[in-house]
Design an enzyme around this catalytic site. Structure first.
Site, PDB file in Angstrom:
ATOM      1  N   LYS A   1      -6.710   6.872 -19.601  1.00 27.93           N
ATOM      2  CA  LYS A   1      -6.361   7.146 -20.142  1.00 27.93           C
ATOM      3  C   LYS A   1      -5.318   6.935 -21.594  1.00 27.93           C
ATOM      4  O   LYS A   1      -5.211   5.577 -21.862  1.00 27.93           O
ATOM      5  CB  LYS A   1      -6.960   8.781 -20.681  1.00 27.93           C
ATOM      6  CG  LYS A   1      -8.617   9.090 -19.293  1.00 27.93           C
ATOM      7  CD  LYS A   1      -9.432   7.976 -19.857  1.00 27.93           C
ATOM      8  CE  LYS A   1     -10.705   8.806 -19.282  1.00 27.93           C
ATOM      9  NZ  LYS A   1     -11.179   8.889 -18.061  1.00 27.93           N
TER      10      LYS A   1
ATOM     11  N   ASP B   1      -4.908  19.534 -14.628  1.00 28.60           N
ATOM     12  CA  ASP B   1      -5.467  18.426 -15.215  1.00 28.60           C
ATOM     13  C   ASP B   1      -5.171  17.547 -16.877  1.00 28.60           C
ATOM     14  O   ASP B   1      -5.638  18.167 -17.879  1.00 28.60           O
ATOM     15  CB  ASP B   1      -6.507  18.092 -15.193  1.00 28.60           C
ATOM     16  CG  ASP B   1      -7.230  16.263 -16.146  1.00 28.60           C
ATOM     17  OD1 ASP B   1      -6.403  15.552 -16.457  1.00 28.60           O
ATOM     18  OD2 ASP B   1      -8.389  16.106 -15.145  1.00 28.60           O
TER      19      ASP B   1
ATOM     20  N   ARG C   1       0.982  -1.209  -0.259  1.00 32.26           N
ATOM     21  CA  ARG C   1      -0.135   0.423   0.177  1.00 32.26           C
ATOM     22  C   ARG C   1       0.910   1.297  -0.377  1.00 32.26           C
ATOM     23  O   ARG C   1       0.292   2.074  -0.433  1.00 32.26           O
ATOM     24  CB  ARG C   1      -0.751   0.160   0.881  1.00 32.26           C
ATOM     25  CG  ARG C   1      -1.670   1.792   1.027  1.00 32.26           C
ATOM     26  CD  ARG C   1      -2.822   1.233   1.735  1.00 32.26           C
ATOM     27  NE  ARG C   1      -2.813   0.715   3.278  1.00 32.26           N
ATOM     28  CZ  ARG C   1      -2.697   1.710   4.365  1.00 32.26           C
ATOM     29  NH1 ARG C   1      -2.825   2.823   4.412  1.00 32.26           N
ATOM     30  NH2 ARG C   1      -2.536   0.961   5.813  1.00 32.26           N
TER      31      ARG C   1
ATOM     32  N   TYR D   1     -13.434  17.711 -15.582  1.00 35.53           N
ATOM     33  CA  TYR D   1     -14.532  15.863 -15.740  1.00 35.53           C
ATOM     34  C   TYR D   1     -15.229  15.963 -14.926  1.00 35.53           C
ATOM     35  O   TYR D   1     -15.266  16.494 -13.935  1.00 35.53           O
ATOM     36  CB  TYR D   1     -13.485  14.810 -15.290  1.00 35.53           C
ATOM     37  CG  TYR D   1     -13.937  13.660 -15.433  1.00 35.53           C
ATOM     38  CD1 TYR D   1     -14.541  13.089 -15.982  1.00 35.53           C
ATOM     39  CD2 TYR D   1     -13.614  13.038 -14.273  1.00 35.53           C
ATOM     40  CE1 TYR D   1     -15.314  11.546 -16.062  1.00 35.53           C
ATOM     41  CE2 TYR D   1     -14.717  11.798 -14.218  1.00 35.53           C
ATOM     42  CZ  TYR D   1     -14.997  11.179 -14.520  1.00 35.53           C
ATOM     43  OH  TYR D   1     -15.157  10.077 -14.296  1.00 35.53           O
TER      44      TYR D   1
END
Length: 387
Positions: free
Chosen positions: A202, A177, A54, A107
Site C-alpha cells: 500500500k 497494523d 530465502r 482487514y
C-alpha cells in the site's frame, strides 16, 4: 535525522565494490561461503555472511535497515505480503491454547486467517467492538491483541494508548497494523506497541506494482518472527520487489502529504452532498476518535469512506460511473481507487460479522490518490449525479 531524511538515507550505502549509489538488486538464490568451516559458522549464526536468499539477501537487508529506522524499531523484516506478515507474527508468538484478541473490524483477509486458519492451530479468539470494550472485557489469559488504529474499511479510530494500557494489565503483546497511517504519520512502537506491521503493498510502496509485508519491533520478538517467516513458512520477498519498495519509501513523505491534502478536500466535498448518507473521515472534528488521532499522529491519512443508501445496487451505480477512480481492492496507490468492501475485501466474513463490524452494504471505500483534487471532486460529483 528527521523522518524525511531517514526515508532517503537510512540503510543506504554506496556499493563497496562499484560505488553504486542505488542499492544493487542481488539476483541470486544462493551465496558461496568458500569453506566448509565458513558454511558451518554462517548456519550457526556465528558469521553474518549471506547463505541463501530465502534467509537474507543484501537488497532486502538494506530495505529492512531503512524500515527499522523509520519505525524506531530494533529490527524490521520484509516478507512476501501483508498476509505473510500476519501469519508469521501469529504462528511465532502464539501456541495451542493461547487466547488472541482483535478489535473489529480488521482487514478481511486478516479476519479470515484468524477465524479459519489460526483457530485450527488450537488458538482461541475473542473479538471486541472498540478500544473501550477491550479495556473493559479483556481476558486474563489473552496472549496477543491485534488492531488497526484506523480500521479497514470503516475508518473507526482505535486509541493505541487504551489498548496498550489494557494489554499490559494481562501481559498481552500488542500488534498494530499501521498500514493506513504509515510510520510517517504514526509510530505505535513509541506508544508501547510490541510489534508494528504493514501491507507494504500500500502506501509504503505507493505505486501499485509490488506485493509486500512489513514487520518491525524488538529484537527478541523479531528473531522468532523472522525464523518462522523465512525458514518455516518460507515467505521471503524477492530482491526486485525489495528494490522497488525501497525506492517507493524514499518518496513516502511527499506522497502522503498529497494524499492527506486531497483526502481532506474530498471528505469536505462529500460531507456537503445530499446523496451521501454519511462520511467517514478521521480528519473531521465530528468523527468519533478524531482527537485520539490528533493527539498521537501527525496526520489523518488518505482514506475516506461513505455510506450510500440502497445497499449494493446503489453503491454499484455510483462505482460504475466513476472514471478517475479505478474500481480495485487495494489502496495507497498514487492513483485513486474505490471499492465496495462488503462484496470484495470483506466478503469472506459472515453477514452477521460484517454487520457487527459496521461493514454494511451501503459502505464504499475510497483511497484518495495524488491527482488534482478538483478533478477527483468532479469525478465524484458526476457519479453521485447518476444516483
Amino acid at each position: 535525522m528527521k523522518f524525511r531524511t531517514l526515508s532517503i538515507h537510512a540503510g543506504q550505502q554506496p556499493d563497496p565494490s562499484t560505488g553504486a549509489l542505488a542499492t544493487p538488486v542481488y539476483f541470486t538464490s544462493t551465496f558461496s561461503y568458500g569453506t566448509a568451516e565458513e558454511g558451518q559458522a554462517r548456519f550457526a549464526g556465528q558469521n553474518p555472511g549471506y547463505i541463501y536468499s530465502r534467509f537474507a539477501n543484501p537488497t532486502t537487508a538494506a530495505l529492512e535497515q531503512k524500515l527499522a529506522a523509520l519505525e524506531g524499531a530494533d529490527e524490521a523484516l520484509v516478507v512476501a505480503s501483508g498476509m505473510a506478515a500476519v501469519s508469521a507474527i501469529m504462528y511465532a508468538l502464539t501456541n495451542a491454547g493461547d487466547e488472541v484478541a482483535f478489535i473489529d473490524p480488521v482487514y478481511g483477509g486478516t479476519d479470515a486467517f484468524l477465524r479459519n486458519t489460526l483457530t485450527r492451530a488450537g488458538v482461541t479468539l475473542s473479538r471486541y467492538s472498540s478500544d473501550q470494550d477491550f479495556a473493559e472485557r479483556v481476558k486474563a489469559n489473552t496472549k496477543v491483541v491485534l488492531f488497526e488504529p484506523i480500521t479497514n474499511p470503516t475508518l473507526k479510530v482505535i486509541d493505541t494508548r487504551i489498548v496498550v494500557e489494557a494489554a499490559r494489565k494481562v501481559g498481552a503483546l500488542v500488534i498494530c497494523d499501521n498500514t493506513f497511517l504509515t510510520p510517517y504519520l504514526f509510530r505505535p512502537l513509541e506508544i508501547g506497541a510490541d510489534i508494528v506491521m504493514h501491507s507494504g503493498t500500500k502506501y509504503l510502496s505507493g505505486h501499485g506494482d509490488i506485493i509486500a509485508g512489513i514487520v518491525a519491533g524488538r529484537s527478541e520478538l523479531m528473531q522468532k518472527i523472522r525464523t518462522v517467516a523465512l525458514k518455516h513458512i518460507g515467505s521471503p520477498i524477492g530482491p526486485q520487489e525489495a528494490y522497488l519498495l525501497q525506492r517507493g519509501v524514499k518518496t513516502l513523505t511527499l506522497r502522503m502529504d498529497a494524499h492527506i491534502d486531497n483526502a481532506r478536500k474530498v471528505a469536505d466535498f462529500l460531507a456537503a452532498q445530499p446523496k451521501v448518507a454519511k462520511v467517514y473521515y478521521p480528519g473531521h472534528a465530528s468523527h468519533p476518535g478524531h482527537q485520539a488521532i490528533a493527539d498521537t499522529a501527525t496526520g489523518f491519512g488518505g482514506m475516506v469512506a461513505i455510506d450510500i443508501e440502497g445497499g449494493f445496487a446503489k453503491a454499484a451505480v455510483f462505482l460504475n460511473n466513476l472514471h478517475l477512480f479505478a474500481q480495485a481492492v487495494s489502496l495507497g496507490d498514487v492513483e485513486s481507487l474505490a471499492c465496495h468492501p462488503a462484496s470484495t475485501t470483506h466478503a469472506a466474513m459472515t453477514a452477521e460479522d460484517r454487520q457487527r463490524a459496521g461493514v454494511s452494504d451501503n459502505l464504499v471505500r475510497l483511497s484518495i490518490g495524488v491527482e488534482d483534487a478538483d478533478d477527483l471532486i468532479a469525478d465524484l460529483a458526476q457519479a453521485l449525479a447518476k444516483l
